[in-house]
Write an enzyme that holds these catalytic residues in place. Structure first.
Site, short mmCIF file in Angstrom:
data_model
loop_
_atom_site.label_atom_id
_atom_site.label_comp_id
_atom_site.label_asym_id
_atom_site.label_seq_id
_atom_site.Cartn_x
_atom_site.Cartn_y
_atom_site.Cartn_z
N SER A 127 -18.82 17.59 -38.80
CA SER A 127 -18.52 17.36 -40.21
C SER A 127 -17.60 18.43 -40.80
O SER A 127 -17.71 19.61 -40.45
CB SER A 127 -19.84 17.37 -40.98
N GLU A 129 -18.02 19.59 -43.53
CA GLU A 129 -18.92 20.50 -44.24
C GLU A 129 -19.06 21.82 -43.46
O GLU A 129 -19.42 22.84 -44.04
CB GLU A 129 -20.27 19.80 -44.42
N TYR A 151 -27.46 22.14 -43.99
CA TYR A 151 -26.87 21.00 -43.29
C TYR A 151 -25.62 21.44 -42.51
O TYR A 151 -25.46 21.12 -41.32
CB TYR A 151 -26.50 19.91 -44.29
N1 GDD Z 1 -23.93 13.71 -54.36
C1 GDD Z 1 -23.40 14.14 -55.52
N2 GDD Z 1 -23.96 13.77 -56.70
N3 GDD Z 1 -22.31 14.95 -55.47
C2 GDD Z 1 -21.78 15.35 -56.64
C3 GDD Z 1 -22.30 14.99 -57.88
C4 GDD Z 1 -23.46 14.17 -57.92
O1 GDD Z 1 -23.98 13.82 -58.98
N4 GDD Z 1 -21.53 15.55 -58.85
C5 GDD Z 1 -20.57 16.24 -58.25
N5 GDD Z 1 -20.71 16.13 -56.90
C6 GDD Z 1 -19.87 16.81 -55.89
C7 GDD Z 1 -20.69 17.64 -54.91
O2 GDD Z 1 -21.06 18.90 -55.51
C8 GDD Z 1 -19.71 17.77 -53.76
O3 GDD Z 1 -18.85 18.85 -54.00
C9 GDD Z 1 -18.90 16.47 -53.83
O4 GDD Z 1 -19.21 15.86 -55.08
C10 GDD Z 1 -19.21 15.49 -52.70
O5 GDD Z 1 -20.61 15.33 -52.61
P1 GDD Z 1 -21.26 14.20 -51.65
O6 GDD Z 1 -20.69 12.88 -51.94
O7 GDD Z 1 -22.76 14.35 -51.78
O8 GDD Z 1 -20.74 14.57 -50.19
P2 GDD Z 1 -20.67 15.98 -49.40
O9 GDD Z 1 -19.24 16.41 -49.39
O10 GDD Z 1 -21.68 16.93 -49.88
O11 GDD Z 1 -21.11 15.56 -47.95
C11 GDD Z 1 -20.66 14.36 -47.32
O12 GDD Z 1 -19.51 14.59 -46.56
C12 GDD Z 1 -19.69 15.45 -45.44
C13 GDD Z 1 -18.35 15.58 -44.75
O13 GDD Z 1 -17.65 16.63 -45.36
C14 GDD Z 1 -21.80 13.82 -46.47
O14 GDD Z 1 -21.47 12.55 -46.00
C15 GDD Z 1 -22.06 14.73 -45.29
O15 GDD Z 1 -23.07 14.15 -44.46
C16 GDD Z 1 -20.75 14.86 -44.53
O16 GDD Z 1 -20.94 15.67 -43.40
#
Ligand code: GDD
Length: 328
Positions: A127, A129, A151
């Site tokens: 990832s 991440e 994670y």
């Molecule tokens: N979930 C979420 N909810 N994220 C938010 C929100 C909210 O209300 N508001 C802002 N965000 C911001 C988070 O702080 C983060 O910076 C960004 O939106 C993306 O959050 P997510 O969609 O939860 O994804 P992620 O980047 O943390 O992780 C995903 O992508 C990774 C690959 O880079 C997941 O799919 C991981 O499993 C994956 O590895």
């Protein structure tokens, strides 16, 4: 006929990958966890003919049994606890599944394949991440890893272990460093789907407010259906390697709101959105953007769906779903 075994079959990527492999004529085995998994019927309906085996990444004996049953040519390890905030609440479980699960699966492959590891190829879902507090922009396969969540740390372990099994045992093991990838199948806890679902409900008069965390975070968001193609291509190469899979274009959560609300004809979204510190993370990954030149040059892979098309597709799917739900 080629046989593939997929962990994480109930997730977004598992379903897209299984559909892709089914179209290519593979016999597919999916590992499914738990006694009465509520997604059992969904997987069967999406991928007719799939064989679902009860197994768990934390239980190595169940993995050996699954491998014995499936006799796979290709193993795709997509199973993980994948919601980043959850990993601060349950870091031990996250480590057991997302990190140690990779160890269990790789060891199970060695136990099952014995002296003939050349009979199987392995894909690890790594990832972006892992880049966390990024050391360079954009990030590529040699960018230093600096994870910012339990994670991310667990994914780093799985990534390096995959490389180590390739180097130690000659296993055809590839790690795909996938940047965020989304679709109408994305879970509603992730920000894209959280937004598109709420926007659909707001447009239909079913919801007034959407509460989010950090609106300035930037991600390189692509379409999951494109990204599973890259996974498959990695296992078709003569030589196993690691690849960044990304679109090379980053957008902020604000951009996401712009496009999603625009799709339903709302341009003053500020009045529908609240920012709440409850959704901020103990350590944020502020800006991810990938350099997928190696995947393009070696695999011939490139994304086909733009950010704009992706978000509009998700809003449309959510409008459809919410309309159906409002009838029942
Ligand atoms: N979930 C979420 N909810 N994220 C938010 C929100 C909210 O209300 N508001 C802002 N965000 C911001 C988070 O702080 C983060 O910076 C960004 O939106 C993306 O959050 P997510 O969609 O939860 O994804 P992620 O980047 O943390 O992780 C995903 O992508 C990774 C690959 O880079 C997941 O799919 C991981 O499993 C994956 O590895």
């Amino acid at each position: 006929m080629k046989r593939a075994l997929i962990t994480g079959i109930t997730g977004q990527d598992g379903l897209y990958l299984a559909e892709l492999l089914a179209a290519k004529g593979y016999e597919i085995f999916g590992l499914i966890r738990g006694q009465d998994n509520p997604k059992y019927d969904l997987v069967r309906a999406t991928v007719p003919g799939i064989t679902l085996l009860k197994s768990d990444l934390t239980d190595i004996s169940s993995l050996v049994r699954a491998l014995n049953r499936a006799q796979p040519h290709e193993v795709y390890n997509l199973g993980a606890i994948s919601f980043v905030p959850y990993s601060w609440e349950n870091p031990v479980l996250t480590t057991d599944v997302t990190a140690k699960g990779v160890m269990n699966l790789l060891e199970a492959i060695r136990m099952w394949a014995g002296n003939d590891l050349s009979r199987v190829r392995f894909y690890q879902a790594s990832s972006s991440e892992m880049f966390g507090e990024v050391r360079e922009v954009p990030q590529n396969e040699s960018t230093l890893l600096w994870p910012r969540s339990p994670y991310g740390v667990a994914k780093v372990f799985g990534h390096h272990l995959t490389i180590n099994y390739r180097e130690s045992y000659g296993l055809h093991a590839s790690s795909g460093i996938l940047f965020n990838h989304e679709s109408p199948r994305r879970g509603p806890e992730f920000v894209t789907r959280k937004v598109t679902q709420a926007v659909a409900r707001i447009a239909l008069g079913q919801q007034k407010l959407l509460t989010l965390g950090n609106l300035e975070a930037r991600r390189d968001w692509g379409f999951a259906g494109d990204f599973v193609q890259a996974m498959w291509l990695m296992l078709q190469q003569d030589e196993a390697q690691d690849f960044v899979v990304a679109t090379g274009v980053a957008h902020s959560v604000r951009d996401l709101l712009d496009v999603a609300f625009d799709e339903v004809g709302i341009d003053d979204w500020e009045s529908h959105v609240r920012q709440d510190d409850r959704y901020l993370r103990p350590a944020e990954v502020h800006h991810l953007i990938g350099d997928a030149r190696k995947a393009r040059d070696t695999l011939g892979w490139q994304p086909t769906v733009t950010f704009d098309e992706l978000i509009r597709m998700m809003v449309q799917a959510d409008l459809k779903e919410q309309r159906v739900l409002s009838l029942v």
